[in-house]
Design a protein around this motif. Structure first.
Motif, PDB file in Angstrom:
ATOM      1  N   LYS A 162      -7.708  -1.387  -2.603  1.00 50.01           N
ATOM      2  CA  LYS A 162      -6.326  -1.318  -2.138  1.00 50.01           C
ATOM      3  C   LYS A 162      -5.804   0.113  -2.117  1.00 50.01           C
ATOM      4  CE  LYS A 162      -5.086  -5.948  -3.564  1.00 50.01           C
ATOM      5  NZ  LYS A 162      -4.195  -6.760  -4.390  1.00 50.01           N
ATOM      6  N   ARG A 163      -6.565   1.043  -2.685  1.00 52.23           N
ATOM      7  CA  ARG A 163      -6.104   2.423  -2.738  1.00 52.23           C
ATOM      8  C   ARG A 163      -7.110   3.387  -2.107  1.00 52.23           C
ATOM      9  NH1 ARG A 163      -1.991   4.052  -5.573  1.00 52.23           N
ATOM     10  NH2 ARG A 163      -3.053   5.947  -6.175  1.00 52.23           N
ATOM     11  N   ASN A 202     -11.209   1.063  -6.127  1.00 53.31           N
ATOM     12  CA  ASN A 202     -10.071   0.172  -5.899  1.00 53.31           C
ATOM     13  C   ASN A 202      -9.866   0.067  -4.385  1.00 53.31           C
ATOM     14  OD1 ASN A 202      -7.589  -1.044  -5.510  1.00 53.31           O
ATOM     15  ND2 ASN A 202      -6.570   0.082  -7.144  1.00 53.31           N
ATOM     16  N   TYR A 241       0.832  -1.189   0.000  1.00 51.19           N
ATOM     17  CA  TYR A 241       0.000   0.000   0.000  1.00 51.19           C
ATOM     18  C   TYR A 241       0.870   1.243   0.000  1.00 51.19           C
ATOM     19  CZ  TYR A 241      -3.523  -3.316   1.592  1.00 51.19           C
ATOM     20  OH  TYR A 241      -4.351  -4.395   1.701  1.00 51.19           O
ATOM     21  N   ASN A 242       0.624   2.134  -0.943  1.00 49.50           N
ATOM     22  CA  ASN A 242       1.217   3.462  -0.956  1.00 49.50           C
ATOM     23  C   ASN A 242       0.055   4.419  -0.718  1.00 49.50           C
ATOM     24  OD1 ASN A 242       2.987   1.761  -2.928  1.00 49.50           O
ATOM     25  ND2 ASN A 242       4.247   3.469  -2.280  1.00 49.50           N
TER      26      ASN A 242
END
Length: 138
Positions: free
Chosen positions: A126-127, A124, A64-65
């Protein structure tokens, strides 16, 4: 050369064991290095990045960013609880202290479905980060 291969395999196994022990938590490369240092084991930052990137490619770990000011964080994918491989993980990030909180919530899943069905937009997971103030900083 064969010795080096075994050494990397041992480091990888130790790294995987650490990530599994932290299941459900995000860890940074610094967290990993600190853990190994506390255990009296030396592991290079480059090695940690390389192994984590391989694990991400293999689908064992999520990366994760969350924003441009934070370090990337990693999370072991618990396939026992997410057999479909469709692991959704939303996040809340405190704007004061930077704390990151997992958000596994049926209501969020309903909101995501609503946005997809009624607004023809796919989120999304994950974001997706919700920014605000955590309980401790309120």
């Amino acid at each position: 050369m064969n010795t080096k291969s075994k050494y990397n395999t041992k480091q990888r196994a130790e790294l995987m064991a650490y990530l599994m022990s932290m299941s459900g938590e995000h860890v940074t490369v610094n967290d990993v290095c600190r853990h190994f240092e506390e255990k009296g084991r030396s592991i290079g930052v480059t090695t940690v990045y390389r192994q984590l990137d391989k694990m991400v490619e293999e689908g064992l770990v999520n990366k994760y960013n969350l924003d441009s000011s934070s370090s990337a964080c990693y999370e072991f994918i618990d396939t026992e609880h997410h057999m479909d491989g469709n692991h959704s993980c939303y996040h809340c990030k405190c704007e004061k202290c930077g704390k990151l909180i997992h958000l596994h919530c049926g209501e969020i899943e309903e909101l995501i479905k609503h946005i997809e069905m009624d607004h023809d937009f796919m989120i999304n997971p994950k974001r997706t980060v919700f920014y605000g103030i955590c309980k401790e900083c309120k």
